[in-house]
Enzyme design. Sequence first.
Site, short mmCIF file in Angstrom:
data_model
loop_
_atom_site.label_atom_id
_atom_site.label_comp_id
_atom_site.label_asym_id
_atom_site.label_seq_id
_atom_site.Cartn_x
_atom_site.Cartn_y
_atom_site.Cartn_z
N ASP A 293 0.95 -1.09 0.04
CA ASP A 293 0.13 0.01 0.18
C ASP A 293 0.82 1.14 -0.05
O ASP A 293 1.63 1.48 0.87
CB ASP A 293 -0.74 -0.10 1.28
CG ASP A 293 -1.83 1.16 1.31
OD1 ASP A 293 -2.07 1.84 0.33
OD2 ASP A 293 -2.40 1.32 2.38
N ASP A 476 -2.08 5.85 -5.87
CA ASP A 476 -2.36 5.13 -4.54
C ASP A 476 -2.67 3.65 -4.98
O ASP A 476 -3.72 3.22 -5.52
CB ASP A 476 -3.52 5.71 -3.84
CG ASP A 476 -3.68 4.72 -2.39
OD1 ASP A 476 -2.74 4.09 -2.06
OD2 ASP A 476 -4.65 5.21 -1.97
#
EC number: 3.4.23.-
Length: 620
Positions: A293, A476
């Site tokens: 992430d 992201d």
Amino acid sequence: MSPSSRFRNLVSVDSSSQDFGKRSSLYASLLDSASVSSLPGICSTAEDRDVEDESWKDPSSSSHCAKTEGGACAFPRLNQVLSSLRDPMGVFSRAKRRRSLGKAVGLSTSVICVVALFGIVCLCLYGLVNFSFTSVETSPLDDPRNSPVMGELGNPQASTPSSARADTPARHDRQNQMFSPWSVQNEQFLGEDSDALPHAGPLFRSGVMVMPLRKMKSLRRIGWDKNTITVPDLQAHLVAALRMQEGLSKKDDGNLSGLSDGDDISIHDYMNSQYYTEIYVGSPGQKVRVVVDTGSSDLWVCSASCGILLNILHKTYNHGKSDTYHADGTPYHVQYASGPVGGFLSADDVALASLKTKNFLLAEAVDLKGLGTAFFFGKFDGILGMGFPSLATKGLKPFMQAAVEQNVVKNWVFVFYLASANGVDGELAIGGVDQERFIGDINFSPVVDFRYWMINTKGLKSDGDLIAPTTKMIIDSGTSLIVGPLDEVKRIATMMGAFSVPLMPEGMFFISCEKAKVLRDLQLEIEGQDYPIKIKDLLISASAAAGTPCLFGMMGLKALEGGRPTPQKNGFGIFPPSQLVASAKGPIGRTWILGDLFMRNVYTVFDYDNKQIGFARLKN
């Protein structure tokens, strides 16, 4: 003694025990009424026997009396009567004993079965829990010299020398700044690592470690993953909404309101996938699956203290089985869109493939209720944050920072390749780029916010026309879709024929799967280059049934419109803007978030050393 008296003494067998006589009044009446005249053929001793009665001498006589050992005789008829009295009582007594014995045997069998079943269940649970802890063994397959690119095992000269690689001209000026290929010292470190990953080890291309990635349901669904809507038949609800949008049936409008109790459908059921890989924690290494992430910076894993059920469903980290564990105990808390995650800090060795950091401070998560079913039934056991240090929880640092500080990797560079290849769903390259995955030059854009991987762009375009003027974009990997300011997403959705559905969260849109196929792709201009956002990627199937609309791959958030964040409707509920991005620190302004839908079409390079993000066109 008279015959009658002798008869009483004769037939009163075991006269010292009067139990049977007391129990049977019929037996007593027979004794009282017995006499020689009334019971012909009674036997007596020879001296008392009437000489005129010779019938006793006849063996064939029905009244024949057989002498017993004590000189007494048994009277067959009376014995038959007495037997008829004794036998039923004996039968009843034996039946009762058999029933009692049967009950006892049945109860004992049941207890034994229950205990055995409980033991089997405990054994299975023990096996499942211990199966989660996989020791890491040395494997020659992980030696970088065994790679087709770096040479055969035992022949390091077959690989390209470090000096030769260092002299190779860069494809781009900024590439020269960021990529210093692996040195011989790095190669020796990887080859000598006793905890190198078995079988699932990395592939080394041009000195760059490449880890496989797998897809799973998204963790961060921009505040909607824990919220649900109540719809009796979601498929019919969506079909009716599509028909009403296309003007095919107005009566179906009644299906869109006044809905009663029904199935709870989580919004995240319609989200696309997220990517995870494997790390090993402790010594010997315990395998844990983590989401990679870029929107967060902490490393947390599910602790073995999180409960029996999660130990069964997930691969957990048990620090008690690690020889390199060091206790810390500091409480840990992080906020995600779906809710909080809590636990405590611990220090241990952490290995990403052959890259092992010593005494790395990580979080053991024990309270995971905030993630809901996304984690409970998910395929991941933790989060590997690849964001900036400023985004990390106090006291923690990103894994890549520790790897660079410990000289495990030379460059703080990692790359996402999210196109399916070699039987996996994507690849994560550490330390440099893989020249086999892209064509042309890598186009770099400087990071403009050192909390997030945020860059400036020229905005979204369609056929050369600007359709979204906002220029700031966060790249992201923890977001599946493309998320932007609510007003801009609404405008784009209307332009493309997408529509909102009652009871669905504000900012969520659906679109006709068939009609949308004729739409043209969108473009995002970065540093003078256009990168595609393909329409086919923006169509996410909500159901295989015909006539069901697709989920539109763009979502709108008021929190991304800039200014003061305001709450946003979410079906029956409202979620606060603070639940936008994990560990959000301060406002992020008017921004777009480009998730996997964008990243799967480009080769994405995250270069922390030079604070820039690079993009290249995929080779295939």
